[in-house]
Each structure stands twice: as structure tokens, then as C-alpha cells.
Design a protein around this motif. Sequence first.
Motif, PDB file in Angstrom:
ATOM      1  N   SER A 159      -5.529  -0.669  -4.127  1.00 25.65           N
ATOM      2  CA  SER A 159      -4.150  -0.994  -3.776  1.00 25.65           C
ATOM      3  C   SER A 159      -3.781  -2.370  -4.314  1.00 25.65           C
ATOM      4  N   ARG A 160      -4.763  -3.283  -4.365  1.00 25.97           N
ATOM      5  CA  ARG A 160      -4.490  -4.592  -4.963  1.00 25.97           C
ATOM      6  C   ARG A 160      -4.130  -4.432  -6.423  1.00 25.97           C
ATOM      7  N   ASN A 161      -4.894  -3.551  -7.124  1.00 27.18           N
ATOM      8  CA  ASN A 161      -4.636  -3.321  -8.541  1.00 27.18           C
ATOM      9  C   ASN A 161      -3.223  -2.842  -8.767  1.00 27.18           C
ATOM     10  N   ARG A 162      -2.837  -1.852  -7.950  1.00 29.32           N
ATOM     11  CA  ARG A 162      -1.531  -1.278  -8.170  1.00 29.32           C
ATOM     12  C   ARG A 162      -0.457  -2.331  -7.994  1.00 29.32           C
ATOM     13  N   ASN A 163      -0.698  -3.214  -7.060  1.00 28.71           N
ATOM     14  CA  ASN A 163       0.315  -4.241  -6.813  1.00 28.71           C
ATOM     15  C   ASN A 163       0.400  -5.250  -7.936  1.00 28.71           C
ATOM     16  N   SER A 164      -0.757  -5.643  -8.451  1.00 29.44           N
ATOM     17  CA  SER A 164      -0.713  -6.643  -9.510  1.00 29.44           C
ATOM     18  C   SER A 164      -0.196  -6.004 -10.784  1.00 29.44           C
ATOM     19  N   ALA A 165      -0.154  -4.668 -10.810  1.00 29.68           N
ATOM     20  CA  ALA A 165       0.383  -3.990 -11.983  1.00 29.68           C
ATOM     21  C   ALA A 165       1.900  -4.000 -11.987  1.00 29.68           C
ATOM     22  N   GLY A 166       2.489  -4.763 -11.096  1.00 37.19           N
ATOM     23  CA  GLY A 166       3.938  -4.838 -11.016  1.00 37.19           C
ATOM     24  C   GLY A 166       4.547  -5.237 -12.347  1.00 37.19           C
ATOM     25  N   SER A 167       3.918  -6.162 -13.056  1.00 39.37           N
ATOM     26  CA  SER A 167       4.460  -6.513 -14.359  1.00 39.37           C
ATOM     27  C   SER A 167       4.026  -5.456 -15.362  1.00 39.37           C
ATOM     28  N   GLN A 168       4.920  -5.186 -16.259  1.00 37.69           N
ATOM     29  CA  GLN A 168       4.715  -3.998 -17.085  1.00 37.69           C
ATOM     30  C   GLN A 168       3.585  -4.136 -18.084  1.00 37.69           C
ATOM     31  N   HIS A 198       0.838  -1.195   0.000  1.00 38.44           N
ATOM     32  CA  HIS A 198       0.000   0.000   0.000  1.00 38.44           C
ATOM     33  C   HIS A 198       0.875   1.248   0.000  1.00 38.44           C
ATOM     34  N   SER A 199       0.408   2.285  -0.686  1.00 36.93           N
ATOM     35  CA  SER A 199       1.079   3.555  -0.463  1.00 36.93           C
ATOM     36  C   SER A 199       0.640   4.032   0.908  1.00 36.93           C
ATOM     37  N   HIS A 200       1.414   4.906   1.486  1.00 38.29           N
ATOM     38  CA  HIS A 200       1.107   5.324   2.848  1.00 38.29           C
ATOM     39  C   HIS A 200      -0.262   5.972   2.952  1.00 38.29           C
ATOM     40  N   TRP A 201      -0.601   6.730   1.902  1.00 41.30           N
ATOM     41  CA  TRP A 201      -1.881   7.451   1.974  1.00 41.30           C
ATOM     42  C   TRP A 201      -3.041   6.499   1.942  1.00 41.30           C
TER      43      TRP A 201
END
Lengths: 718, 325
Positions: free
Chosen positions: A194-203, A17-20
Motif C-alpha cells: 500500500s505504501r508503494n501504491r501511494n508513492s506511485a502517485g506521481s506518474q 489504502h484500498s479498502h481490501w
Amino acid sequence: MFQPKSQCPVQPKSQSHSHWTLLFILVLITLLIWEWMKPLTLLSDTHSVHLFLLFFISVLVLNFLKTPWSVQLVLNSLLMLYLLHELYFEISFLSREWLAYWLDDWRVTFRLILERRWADISFLSRTFAFFFLIWYAAVCLFREAVLKRRMLWFVLLTITYLAVLDTFTVFDASGAIVRTFVLGFSLLIFLQMSRNRNSAGSQEAAHKQRSPFIWMVSGTGVMLLCTFIAVIAPKAGPAWPDPVPFMAEYSFGDNQASNSGSIRRSGYGSSDSVLGGPFVQDDTIVFRAETESGHYWRGESKDFYTGQGWKSTGEVERLFSAEQIGDVWEEYVPLYAQSSENDGVQVTVSIEEDAWSQIFYPGDIRSLKVTPSTEHLSLSAPSGKLTLKDDEGQHRPLKAYQLVGRQPVFSVEDLLDADMSQVPEDLRATYTQLPETLPERVKTLARDETQGLETVYEQVKHLESFFRMNDFEYNIDDVPVPDEGQDYVDQFLFETKRGYCDHFSTAMVVMLRTLDIPARWVKGFTAGELQYEGEGRYTSIVRRLNAHSWVEVYFPDVGWVPFEPTRTFANPFTFEQDEALESMAGVDEEEESAEQDEEEDEANSEISGSLNDETDAGHLWSDRVRAMVWFALAALFSVILLIAVYFFSKTGFRVRKKERFETLREYVQSLASSDQYGELKTLIRQFESMRYGPNAGQYGTRRKARKMWDAIMKKLRS
Amino acid sequence: MAPFSNHSYFDQIHPKMAQVMANVQKVIIGKESLIELMLVSILAKGHVLLEDVPGVGKTMLVRSLAKSLGCTFKRIQFTPDLLPSDVTGVSVYHQKDMSFRFIEGPVFGHIVLADEINRTSPKTQSALLEAMEEGHVTVDGDTKPLPEPFLVMATQNPIDYEGTFPLPEAQLDRFLLKLKIGYPDKKDELQMLSRLQRDHPIESLQSVLTIEELQQFQQAVGHIHVDDSIKDYIVSLTQATRQHENVYLGVSPRGSVALLRASQSMAFIRGREYVIPDDVKLLAPYALSHRLILHAEADYHGIDVHQVLGDIIRKVPVPVDKETV
């Protein structure tokens, strides 16, 4: 064909998660927990919910700041001690006395636990345990939100909790449900983002991502739409009666049911000139009393019906001192003839409400002691309103009083034999007054209903049960005020057919008066929340919502006999039947039950049966039922808690087993959070070099590898 | 990029290899994992089969790799009328000397790109494949050794099959890895456009290694330690392919050796002295996929080689604890 990229079976959790976002998530969780705590003030002895909330927030914040667990332990324990002190002790936090007291309390608690006397455990220990529960909950929720990013179950649990409370207790959760829905949904949106952002790890997935803004807008839109539709949508009435009043009606008898009855808005008021309209329940305590039975508390009567409400006419006020009460009372406002007197009842009352000067009594008053003691008591006749005045004749706040009164026992035989021609003419004139505007159909209804009944008592009893037998509804919310020119009783009897005690009692008085039977309208309080204290004594807590009104009918040689027409309430006064009359009454009842709702009949006969000679037993019995209901609630809550704990233990603290086809790196990556990585990396490399390196076969290395493995697993579980 | 950045998180890439990869990436954008796999193949002295559409940068990749490694680069464009001698070279009669002199064909290079190998006749194909296997060519009875190191990168066009001669399975077995370049990301392609706007970066590319260093590294790969449990894991994998219900022809023992060599090479690049199961697991699809033939029924049901391999990888236990071996 084969894409090198799609080959990795495990996504790295390098980002979290980002802090915000995390901060928002934690705020939402805190608000949800607040929803859990809010009902506690109403339903339990818990006060100062904000202190518990403060503790919860502190645990979350320390977790958020990634404070080492040892520091967390120390800080949280200190805060807990401080809050405990704040809640229970007046002396300085630094003094050792309260700690000593607390330790002593622990000793007692420990013994009680061993003896399984749960109910006797002190509030101090319970609060302490509650703090631990909050601590545990906070840690679990934090882990679930941060590591697992799963909150749906928590939101559902909150809604279930509120729904259960709403159903089984007086707590009204309609606002809380809406708030929980909005908060819970926002929480899920944030977690999804936040889950989305994490799974977006692959380009390659990156450009497929919708921006957080779109997520937020669409999510909020859906949420608002749902809330809006839910709020404006028509709601079907409940298929079953609300369980609590339902149970109260059939098992608790007078004392509990009276909780749901009350006079418009805030309980006992002085103006009754316009009746009707919905009102809000107000549970402010008016007074606490020590008494001998569950009797009504009479305040005053009114004699003049205006078509809209009640007024007092011909009131004469007399000032006198407390010692004179017996004589003054006997002279001006006697309620019952000497013959109907039975036992004296002694009551001690302490007033909780500020600026309260009126005295409420169980029957005729014989003697009275008031605090503050005064020479100026004011008695209004004939209403029987008794108040405390100061030297200037103004109302003076009352603190407490003690009185000995009479509890009448009415003989049904006497009532049946009463000769109504003996009613004094002036009394008859006053108490059969009716407005000229009273519609004819009210009179016709009363006449039709009582046709064929010979004695006045039978007529009165019939009208008393008339409302129970027909489709009248007890309702405090959906009650209109009569239009101008419309008669209050007429509206209730023929149009709305729903209302509360004022409607029932006024209608009965008016119908009696059309039959030329002298009757008046009485208001006061019901018995309130009764608790049996042993040796024939009760304590009673009377709240504003216990305000009530009923009917008094004048019978020559007997006096003013109270009747209770309001649905779901039972007449607490004692009526004695001679054996000879019982057969007749039996026939009567059979006839009734043919028409009457069966359950209601059962309730009535049960209550009157218990009230006849064994009042105590009746209350004990209802106490037992109440205890059972509370026990059932507690059991339900425990089950929910157990499920939650089970869920936590499944997901929060146990690490899933390594699949056989997984390598150590894959296994660790699927479990560890990014902040655990740093230390694990070194451990894993060391393990690998010992396990697969050139020296792997040697005994010493193998043992080291085993140790390293244990270290990794330990790290993972932390 | 995920699996590779993932692993390099744990491992520290061999510094020289990191330099080579960075150097190649000046020309080829992204494709870090592919470059690493190419290096794996080179260090394991293996050849690569690329199955890809034209224009995705095969030539650029190989050229920049050759340049970074200090190797010579040759390219053969295969056509249906290409003759074996066009590959290997011919002896030409020299009038002045009155003798035949051997003119080296394009196969005499360190790194050879054999473009669209399936377009040429089996005869020409086998000339190249023999050179790959033997490390020398025989022309007119004379055996000419090929330069060391020697890597062939052959490409097959997966579309446009009309009039082609697909490589027979036995020939495919000679390639160490079968790779695919694939299209770049939008971001990478954009970056590529702006990088190629003026002059091509390959012109200014400097070599990072010398031939001697490369050969040393190739030697070192052979010394990478492989634990018995890892060997067991490799054999379990290949044996499982032979027993799988959908497989008509399983992986040959040559496949096991290839997987072992590739894993050693991978461990070397990642700066380790020993192979770990992750290396094997990562390389298995590249090293084994072209060595399998599925039943016709499996094809009919839409099952492809990678699904079968994925299935096998999920069944064979990884040696982590001694007990699981």
C-alpha cells in the motif's frame, strides 16, 4: 537541468489504502492480538479470551467504517458493559442490580487504589481496566497501520512477548512464534504494497512499479522459505538451563519442581506394564486438597518387575465400609511400624476429575469419610490401592473425602540398626523378585556402587543419591521405549541415561533387589501446587502432571521407608538424626559433595534441612521466591508496555512541529491524511487570505488568522 | 504533475486561464505545469528561456499558446550568418515612391520563437535582446514600436556546443524564467502518437482569448496584493544567494523584481488576489537559477545551481506566523 516535476518537496497523500488491503491488514492485526491473548488462559485467571477479542474487533471495525468518535464511544462502551455483564453476572442485562453492584465495586476499588492494595482489587475492576487497555491498543494499532503504515515494531513486540513468556513461564510458544512470523511478515508485505501504491502517485514512478501480484508472490516466497529453513534447521540446545525448572530445582524444592514430573501421557494410569517413551504434560486438575504439609500422595505399589514395566501379583481385594478402615488397613497394608509414627495428619480432598474413584493418602490411614458415602470401599493388598465401588462392584466416581492419616518420622538410628535378617521370608521373596533376563551388568553396577558400605540403609541412601551424582538427565521429551527384549532399567542405566521418575524409581528398585534388599515401586502424586493458608494449613492443587513414582524399602521394625531417587525431586518424608550420628552423617555428606554437583548438594541439604523439622518455613520461603519471580515478570511486562506507550505518544498523537522553511500547505500535506483534506482545505484558504491578503495588516484580521491557525492545528491533531 | 495538481487542489484556477490551458493541452499532451509557467511569464510580460534538445515540441507549445491567446506567432531560426537586420527588418528603397520603406522583420509578432539563439553572433543576439528589453526596435534612426503584448521565447541547445555563442550572464538576466520541457512520459508519448496519426490538432485550434482580454489580465496581475512579509521573503531569498558560500555572483535586484512579478502572475492564474509563500517557493528555482554563477570549485565538486537554490530555500524561514517575519 531543472525538472518542474521534481520540484515538489511533499508528496500528496491523496490516495490511501484500498479498502481490501486495509481489511486484510486489520485481519492480520487481529490475529496477532489473538496470539497475545492465547497465553493468558494458561498463565492467568483469564477465561473467555474470545470476548476480549470480540471487543478488539469491534473497535477496529468501527474505526474502519469511519464512524464518528462520539458514536464509537457510545457503541464501544455499551459493548464493554454488555461483555462485562456476560462475564460476571447471571441476572438480566437490563436489571439495575448488577449495575449497582458494579458501582459499589468501583467504590471499593477506588479505596483499594488509594491504599495501594493492588492485589486486592476485584476481578471485575481488573477486567474493566483490561477492556480499556484493549480499546487503547486497538485505536493505537489502527492509527499506526492506517496513518503511519508502520507495523514492524508491533510485530517485533509480539515476538518479544512470546519469547519472554516461553522462557519464563510454562507457556510453549514454539507454534505461536512461527504463526507470528508468518502473520507479521504478511502484514509487512501488505503495508509495503500500500505504501508503494501511494508513492506511485506521481506518474513517472508509475511504470517503475512492480505489480501487487509480484509483491505478494515474492514476499510469500521469501516468508515460506524462511519459515521452512527455520523449522528444519538443526537447533542448538540451550546454552543455559531453562530458567523456570532451574529456579524451581534450586529454590522451590519439592512442590514446584513436581510440576515438571509426571507419568507417561496423561498422568496417573493403572497400567505400568510397559514403561518408557516420551509424554505430554497435562495440567488438568485431579483434585484440590486441604492439608497440613507438603507430602506425597500415595496411590499404590507394585511388586513384580517384568523387564519392561511393573505388575501387581498376589493382589487380594477386600470390600468393607469406611468406618472399618483403621482396622482393615492395620491388618493388611500397614506401611510403617508403630514406632515410626509421629503426628496424625488431617486432609480434606475434593476431586475435580470425572469418574475418579481412587483414594490417595499421605501415609497409613486411620479414619476415612467419603462422599458419596458408601458401604463399599475396596482395598487391594498388598499394593494399598483404595477405591470406591458401587453395589455391582464397579468403580464408583468419588466426589470428596476426608481422612486422618499418619505422617511417619523415621529415625536414622533405627534404620542404621535395622536387622535385615528379620525380614519375613515371604516378603523377601516377593520384593526381591527380578526377571531372569536382567543383564548382569546391572547387578555388577549395584554391587560396585555399594561396595564398602556396611549397613543396608547406607547402601540405600547411596543408591538414592547415585543418580544425582552421575550424569543422569531428567527428560520427558526424548525418551525412547525399550526395544523388544531390551531391559528397561538396563537401557536407562547404560544407554540413554535420561528419563523421568519412572526410570529413576524403577532403576533404584531393581538395583536394590539385586542386592537382596526388599524394595517396591510406588506411584501417586507429588504435593502439587501448595499455598500456605496460615495456621499450619495448606491448600494444594494436584494436577495430572504431578503424577509421580518413587521407591519404598522395607526395614524390619520400621516398615516401608520411602526414598526419592528422581533428579530434581526431593524426599518430602522426615528423617530424624540423633546428635551422635550427625558427625558421621557430616562426613558422609562431605564425601558426597566432593563428587556431587555443588549446587545440587546445596539444594538437597537445604530441602532436607527445612523438611526435617520446619516444613512450613521451607514452603514459605519458596512462596517468597515464587512471588519474586512473578514480580520480576510483571515488572518486565510493565517496562515493555511503557515503551510501547511512549512510542505511541511519540508517533501517534503528537504532530511534528512545522519546519521554518515549510509553508503551511506543505506542512499540512505532509501530516494530514486524505480524508482530513476536505475540511482543512477551507481552513487553510481562509487563513491564507487573512494572513497574506489585502487586509492582512489590520488588527482584527490578524487575530482571526491566529484563531484560524489554532483551528488548523487542532484539526491536524485529531 | 504532482506539485501542480497538488496546489490546484487548494486553489481554483482562474476560469479563463483554465480554458487556455485546456486548449493548449489539446495539442501538447501532459506538461500542464509547463503551460502554466508559460502563462505566468506571458501575464508578467516576461520572456522565457528554454534550454532543451530539439524535437520535444517547443514550436508546437508556443504556436498553440499563441493561437489560444489570439496572438500572432513568429519564428526566427538563428544561424551563425544571421544579421541583425534579418531580425528587426530593413528599410528598402521603393522605386515608385522614391523613398525608403520599412519591411518589418520576424521580431514584429506577439509571440516570437527565437530558436537556437546561441548559434548566432553576439551582434544579432543583442539586437533581439534589445528589442526584448525596450519593447521597440531602432532601424536607420527610426524607432519602431513592437506590438503589444510581446513575448520572446528563446531556446538554447544544451548539446552540440561547437561554434556557438552562449548568452552572457548579463543577457540571461533579461529572461523572466528559464524553463525546460523535457521528454514526455511513455504514456503521454503513446497518446501523442495516436493523436498525430491523422491530421495535426493545431490546425483546428481556436483562440480562447482576445488580445484585449490578455492585456486586461496583464494589467490585473500588477494589482495582485503582495504582503510585506512576502516581499521580505523574496528579498531574503535573493540576499541569501549573494551570501552563499558556493555562489560567485548572486541574484541581482532585477531577479527579485522578476520573482515578485512571476509570483503575482502565478497568484492571478490560481485565482487568488494575493500572493502566498507557496507561489514564491514554487517559482524561485525557475526565476533565479539562470541569474546565479557558482564558484569554479562548486562545479568541480559537482554542485549545481539547483542544489544551491534548494539549500537556500530550506534555510530561509517562510513567513507563516507574524512572529517568524
